[in-house]
Design a protein around this motif. Structure first.
Motif, short mmCIF file in Angstrom:
data_model
loop_
_atom_site.label_atom_id
_atom_site.label_comp_id
_atom_site.label_asym_id
_atom_site.label_seq_id
_atom_site.Cartn_x
_atom_site.Cartn_y
_atom_site.Cartn_z
N ARG A 1 0.85 -1.20 0.00
CA ARG A 1 0.00 0.00 0.00
C ARG A 1 0.88 1.24 0.00
O ARG A 1 1.85 1.34 0.75
CB ARG A 1 -0.88 -0.01 1.24
CG ARG A 1 -1.83 1.15 1.36
CD ARG A 1 -2.66 0.99 2.65
NE ARG A 1 -3.47 2.14 2.91
CZ ARG A 1 -4.75 2.29 2.56
NH1 ARG A 1 -5.35 1.33 1.91
NH2 ARG A 1 -5.42 3.38 2.85
N LEU A 2 0.50 2.18 -0.84
CA LEU A 2 1.15 3.49 -0.90
C LEU A 2 0.08 4.53 -0.64
O LEU A 2 -1.03 4.44 -1.19
CB LEU A 2 1.76 3.73 -2.28
CG LEU A 2 2.80 2.71 -2.74
CD1 LEU A 2 3.05 2.85 -4.23
CD2 LEU A 2 4.08 2.89 -1.96
N GLU A 3 0.40 5.51 0.18
CA GLU A 3 -0.56 6.56 0.49
C GLU A 3 0.02 7.91 0.08
O GLU A 3 1.09 8.29 0.56
CB GLU A 3 -0.90 6.56 1.97
CG GLU A 3 -1.62 5.30 2.39
CD GLU A 3 -2.06 5.30 3.83
OE1 GLU A 3 -2.22 6.39 4.41
OE2 GLU A 3 -2.27 4.21 4.38
N GLY A 4 -0.67 8.59 -0.82
CA GLY A 4 -0.29 9.92 -1.25
C GLY A 4 0.51 9.94 -2.54
O GLY A 4 1.21 8.99 -2.88
N ARG A 5 0.36 11.04 -3.27
CA ARG A 5 1.03 11.21 -4.56
C ARG A 5 2.55 11.08 -4.43
O ARG A 5 3.20 10.50 -5.30
CB ARG A 5 0.66 12.57 -5.16
CG ARG A 5 1.28 12.77 -6.54
CD ARG A 5 1.03 14.15 -7.09
NE ARG A 5 -0.38 14.33 -7.40
CZ ARG A 5 -1.02 15.48 -7.29
NH1 ARG A 5 -0.40 16.56 -6.87
NH2 ARG A 5 -2.29 15.57 -7.62
N ASP A 6 3.13 11.62 -3.36
CA ASP A 6 4.58 11.55 -3.19
C ASP A 6 5.05 10.10 -3.05
O ASP A 6 6.09 9.72 -3.61
CB ASP A 6 5.04 12.38 -1.99
CG ASP A 6 4.87 13.87 -2.22
OD1 ASP A 6 4.76 14.31 -3.39
OD2 ASP A 6 4.85 14.62 -1.22
N ALA A 7 4.31 9.29 -2.32
CA ALA A 7 4.67 7.87 -2.18
C ALA A 7 4.53 7.14 -3.52
O ALA A 7 5.36 6.29 -3.86
CB ALA A 7 3.80 7.21 -1.12
N VAL A 8 3.48 7.48 -4.29
CA VAL A 8 3.30 6.89 -5.60
C VAL A 8 4.48 7.27 -6.50
O VAL A 8 5.05 6.43 -7.20
CB VAL A 8 1.95 7.31 -6.22
CG1 VAL A 8 1.85 6.89 -7.68
CG2 VAL A 8 0.79 6.73 -5.41
N ARG A 9 4.88 8.53 -6.46
CA ARG A 9 6.02 8.98 -7.28
C ARG A 9 7.29 8.22 -6.90
O ARG A 9 8.02 7.74 -7.76
CB ARG A 9 6.28 10.47 -7.13
CG ARG A 9 7.56 10.90 -7.88
CD ARG A 9 7.84 12.36 -7.82
NE ARG A 9 6.86 13.15 -8.53
CZ ARG A 9 6.74 13.22 -9.86
NH1 ARG A 9 7.56 12.53 -10.63
NH2 ARG A 9 5.82 13.98 -10.40
N ALA A 10 7.56 8.11 -5.61
CA ALA A 10 8.77 7.42 -5.17
C ALA A 10 8.77 5.97 -5.64
O ALA A 10 9.82 5.43 -6.02
CB ALA A 10 8.88 7.50 -3.65
N TYR A 11 7.62 5.34 -5.65
CA TYR A 11 7.50 3.94 -6.06
C TYR A 11 7.72 3.79 -7.56
O TYR A 11 8.41 2.90 -8.02
CB TYR A 11 6.11 3.41 -5.68
CG TYR A 11 5.84 2.00 -6.13
CD1 TYR A 11 6.25 0.93 -5.36
CD2 TYR A 11 5.18 1.75 -7.32
CE1 TYR A 11 6.01 -0.38 -5.76
CE2 TYR A 11 4.93 0.46 -7.73
CZ TYR A 11 5.34 -0.60 -6.95
OH TYR A 11 5.10 -1.89 -7.36
N ILE A 12 7.12 4.65 -8.36
CA ILE A 12 7.07 4.48 -9.81
C ILE A 12 8.19 5.20 -10.55
O ILE A 12 8.42 4.95 -11.73
CB ILE A 12 5.68 4.92 -10.35
CG1 ILE A 12 5.37 4.29 -11.71
CG2 ILE A 12 5.56 6.42 -10.42
CD1 ILE A 12 4.96 2.87 -11.63
#
Length: 142
Positions: free
Chosen positions: A47-58
């Motif tokens: 689980r990723l929460e928030g746009r910043d976490a999504v960016r860091a993941y992708i």
């Protein structure tokens, strides 16, 4: 059937991934959007929460997976116009190994006011590990 706004955003997200436009893809996300991986491997991100976490993941995605196309795309509209369910296959290659990447996905995506607020990505972590000869790319480890 006329595409819903959620379907249009989802289709656009696929185009951005194929173009390797990670900034554009992340811009589709709400600030507090949630990205979930219900079938992640035990050591994988769930689980990723928030746009910043999504960016860091992708962010490193294009350096790990050279995605060539999506095949067998079927988008199911639901009774909720903010939700789409999509079946598809992502086809390409694992950059580090050169091995084929052929991943079936089922995605349940909620879009509100033109932004992704929830994305549940059902994919097979074992296929990813095989393409990467046992390793997990793009932040797939917790």
């Amino acid at each position: 059937m006329t595409p819903t706004p959620a379907e249009r955003v989802f289709r656009h997200s696929l185009d951005l991934l194929l173009a390797k436009d990670i900034d554009g893809w992340v811009a589709l996300w709400a600030d507090d959007g949630v990205f979930e991986f219900p079938f992640a491997l035990p050591e994988g991100t769930r689980r990723l929460e928030g746009r910043d976490a999504v960016r860091a993941y992708i962010d490193g995605y294009p350096g790990h997976i050279d995605l060539h196309r999506f095949e067998d795309l079927v988008i199911h509209q639901t009774t909720d116009p903010e939700v789409v369910v999509a079946e598809l296959r992502g086809v390409g290659r694992a950059v580090a190994t050169g091995r084929p990447y052929d991943m079936p996905y089922v995605c349940v995506v909620t879009v509100r006011d033109g932004e992704i607020v929830r994305y549940r990505d059902y994919w097979n972590g074992a296929l990813v590990a095989d393409a990467f000869e046992g390793g997990l790319p793009i932040g797939a480890r917790t």
